[in-house]
Design a protein around this motif. Structure first.
Motif, PDB file in Angstrom:
ATOM      1  N   ALA A 256       0.834  -1.214   0.000  1.00 13.92           N
ATOM      2  CA  ALA A 256       0.000   0.000   0.000  1.00 13.92           C
ATOM      3  C   ALA A 256       0.864   1.257   0.000  1.00 13.92           C
ATOM      4  CB  ALA A 256      -0.929  -0.010   1.219  1.00 13.92           C
ATOM      5  N   VAL A 257       1.945   1.208   0.783  1.00 11.42           N
ATOM      6  CA  VAL A 257       2.877   2.343   0.822  1.00 11.42           C
ATOM      7  C   VAL A 257       3.506   2.570  -0.553  1.00 11.42           C
ATOM      8  CG1 VAL A 257       5.049   3.187   1.796  1.00 11.42           C
ATOM      9  CG2 VAL A 257       3.358   2.072   3.284  1.00 11.42           C
ATOM     10  N   GLN A 258       3.907   1.448  -1.231  1.00 13.14           N
ATOM     11  CA  GLN A 258       4.526   1.551  -2.549  1.00 13.14           C
ATOM     12  C   GLN A 258       3.544   2.087  -3.591  1.00 13.14           C
ATOM     13  OE1 GLN A 258       7.776   0.780  -3.574  1.00 13.14           O
ATOM     14  NE2 GLN A 258       8.287   0.566  -1.385  1.00 13.14           N
ATOM     15  N   ILE A 259       2.279   1.646  -3.514  1.00 10.68           N
ATOM     16  CA  ILE A 259       1.247   2.127  -4.457  1.00 10.68           C
ATOM     17  C   ILE A 259       0.997   3.613  -4.234  1.00 10.68           C
ATOM     18  CG2 ILE A 259      -1.199   1.974  -5.075  1.00 10.68           C
ATOM     19  CD1 ILE A 259      -1.003  -1.044  -4.500  1.00 10.68           C
ATOM     20  N   ASP A 260       0.928   4.015  -2.940  1.00 10.94           N
ATOM     21  CA  ASP A 260       0.684   5.414  -2.609  1.00 10.94           C
ATOM     22  C   ASP A 260       1.806   6.309  -3.118  1.00 10.94           C
ATOM     23  OD1 ASP A 260      -0.907   7.439  -1.193  1.00 10.94           O
ATOM     24  OD2 ASP A 260       0.880   7.585   0.089  1.00 10.94           O
ATOM     25  N   ALA A 261       3.045   5.746  -3.113  1.00 12.38           N
ATOM     26  CA  ALA A 261       4.198   6.524  -3.591  1.00 12.38           C
ATOM     27  C   ALA A 261       4.332   6.453  -5.103  1.00 12.38           C
ATOM     28  CB  ALA A 261       5.477   6.010  -2.927  1.00 12.38           C
ATOM     29  N   GLY A 262       3.472   5.655  -5.778  1.00 14.20           N
ATOM     30  CA  GLY A 262       3.508   5.542  -7.224  1.00 14.20           C
ATOM     31  C   GLY A 262       4.596   4.623  -7.755  1.00 14.20           C
TER      32      GLY A 262
END
Length: 574
Positions: A256-262
């Motif tokens: 989720a953190v990686q997706i949020d950071a793009g």
């Protein structure tokens, strides 16, 4: 196990084919799912969704065929292997001497042939279905994990050593528990066999409760060892699931953190989770195989011990099969002790001879070695000292099969087999006609009661011939030996269940057919053997005297004491 598996290379190759096909399909689905989400769902491209959707349906159908094929080849291979294994065990066991039967125990041999073989089959089924698949799936999924999201892969590879340590620990503890479980199962079978064999005695002495408690004790020991083993196995499942859930939680949070950071697409994360599932699921399957291995290894070792055991009695396949004489027997200074009791021989320096057409009888007190002596002739045991010859050839120099074909052996305990009376009579001569069977029954004084049975020769006998009386079984056993038409007859106290009148008629009937045969008779009754050509009196393993009935009455105090205890004064004076 591999020695048996490699007998079926085509099935094994087919199994590998289905394994590789299944892996390719299983790994293709997460990739298509990721593509469907990233290129179909997110841009709302309905054509792409249908395209990837139908591809996934097609791959699932192919995967179903692969699973069916894997299940079929795995089951066929494992059942064929265990069939061969059981056949080999049986063929090997029937060649054992009495010594090996005593070493293993009949109950243990049954357990090894049935339950131990079943444990090996269960393990093989698991290996063939998942054992080959899991390491390949693990490696391929690991590669896809690194390719899809290398920044998250460290979580998975950090959990693997922890899982591997758990598997090793469980495997280490399960092996001694498996060994103990199988040994306790031997105990259950031994107790059950003893109780069922002696049920009449148990009922006669009203000891049902005592033996019920004995069986319960053996059963409890087996249950307790099984509970410990199954508890250990049961702990593994929730333990591994707990670790899996932690890994999934960490991956979802980091993803989720990686997706949020793009840095990561949603479809890639979902595909990554699918790959993780395959890695962890593959590991769990591997763990199951690994944890089953100690139990299968114990069973395989027990089977291997049976297959590796060599009979003390050499079959001597290239031995003598033809002799010039017929039925000439000689015991020359024979000494014999049962294995493990060499300091206390049952027979000591026994010497006598028996010629064609002669009847030689053996008598003596209980434990004097009569039955042991005649069991040395067909090589149920080999002598420790001295020599036994038939027709001038030492007994071990004969081909074992040929030696025993020369002998018609009627054991002390008449044993009949499940099947018809005709089947039992033909054990020694499968080609015997019905006329020959009836002729043998007439000689054995068994024709009258067989003729009264509803199905006569086709009457079905239950296990051990338990639907007949002791005297009937004994007469059928004698008839079975007569049908064989051997050179040598051995009657090991085979008239004990007969009344005096039947005994006398039967011996009179035997006289014509044994005229040119050598006949050895072990008996407790003087009346059965008093007309023998020679009587050997045994006392504590020694030959106390040899002679005719008249000679022994005059010269052997031991024989005279036995005769006086059984015969009237008139019979002694005859």
């Amino acid at each position: 196990m591999w020695q048996y598996t490699k007998r079926y290379p085509k099935l094994l190759a087919l199994n590998f084919f289905f394994v590789f096909g299944f892996i390719l399909i299983e790994l293709g689905l997460p990739t298509l799912l990721g593509q469907l989400i990233d290129h179909g769902v997110e841009p709302k491209d309905l054509n792409r969704i249908y395209h990837y959707g139908w591809l996934m349906v097609a791959i699932n159908l192919i995967g179903l065929i692969g699973l069916i094929g894997l299940a079929y080849t795995g089951s066929k291979l494992s059942t064929a292997i265990i069939r061969d294994m059981r056949d080999d065990i049986f063929k090997h066991v029937v060649r054992f001497s009495h010594t090996e039967y005593g070493d293993f125990g009949v109950s243990s041999l049954i357990t090894r042939t049935t339950n131990d073989a079943f444990q090996v089959m269960t393990f093989l089924q698991m290996v063939l279905r998942t054992g080959f698949m899991t390491p390949l799936m693990f490696i391929a999924s690991g590669v896809m994990i690194v390719r899809t999201a290398p920044q998250l892969s460290w979580v998975v590879f950090l959990a693997v050593p922890v899982l591997l340590l758990g598997v090793v620990v469980i495997g280490r503890f399960s092996e001694p528990l498996s060994d103990q479980q199988q040994a306790n199962l031997d105990g259950v079978n031994l107790t059950l066999r003893e109780i069922l064999s002696g049920i009449r005695v148990i009922r006669a002495f009203v000891r049902e409760k005592f033996f019920a408690n004995r069986f319960a004790k053996a059963n409890d020991q087996y249950a307790n060892s099984s509970i410990k083993l199954f508890t250990l196995m049961a702990v593994a499942q929730p333990g591994f699931s707990f670790i899996f859930n932690i890994v999934f939680a960490i991956i979802l949070w980091l993803g989720a953190v990686q997706i949020d950071a793009g840095h990561l697409d949603v479809g890639s994360l979902i595909a990554f989770i699918e790959y993780i599932f395959h890695v962890l699921f593959s590991f769990m399957l591997f763990a199951s195989v690994f944890m089953m291995y100690p139990r299968a290894a114990v069973s395989a070792y027990r089977i291997q011990k049976v297959l590796a055991a060599q009979s003390e009695i050499d079959e001597n396949v290239g031995g003598v099969t033809v002799t010039q004489q017929r039925g000439e027997i000689s015991f020359d200074h024979v000494t014999f002790a049962y294995p493990g009791h060499s300091e206390a021989p049952i027979l000591r320096d026994v010497s006598f001879s028996a010629h064609q057409g002669e009847t030689v009888a053996f008598i003596g007190s209980t434990g004097s070695g009569k039955s042991t002596l005649i069991q040395l002739l067909p090589r149920f045991f080999d002598v420790n000292e001295g020599q036994i010859t038939i027709d001038g050839v030492a007994v071990p120099d004969f081909q074992l099969r040929n030696l025993r074909q020369r002998i018609g052996f009627i054991p002390q305990k008449a044993l009949l087999f499940t099947g018809t009376i005709a089947d039992n009579l033909r054990y020694g001569n499968p080609e015997a006609t019905e006329d020959q069977l009836w002729a043998a029954l007439n000689i054995a004084e068994a024709a009258d009661f067989v003729a009264e049975l509803p199905d006569q020769l086709n009457t079905y006998l239950s296990e051990g011939g338990s639907n007949l009386s002791g005297g009937q079984k004994q007469r059928l056993a004698i008839a079975r030996a007569i049908v064989r038409e051997p050179e040598i007859f051995i009657f090991d106290d085979s008239f004990s269940a007969l009344d005096y009148a039947t005994d006398a008629r039967l011996r009179k009937n035997l006289a014509p057919i044994t005229r040119d045969k050598t006949t050895l008779i072990v008996a407790q009754r003087v009346g059965t053997i008093m007309h023998a050509d020679r009587i050997v009196v045994l006392n504590e393993g020694h030959v106390a005297a040899i002679g005719t009935h008249r000679e022994l009455l005059a010269n052997s105090p031991l024989y005279r004491d036995i005769a006086e205890s059984q015969l009237s004064k008139e019979e002694l004076a005859e």
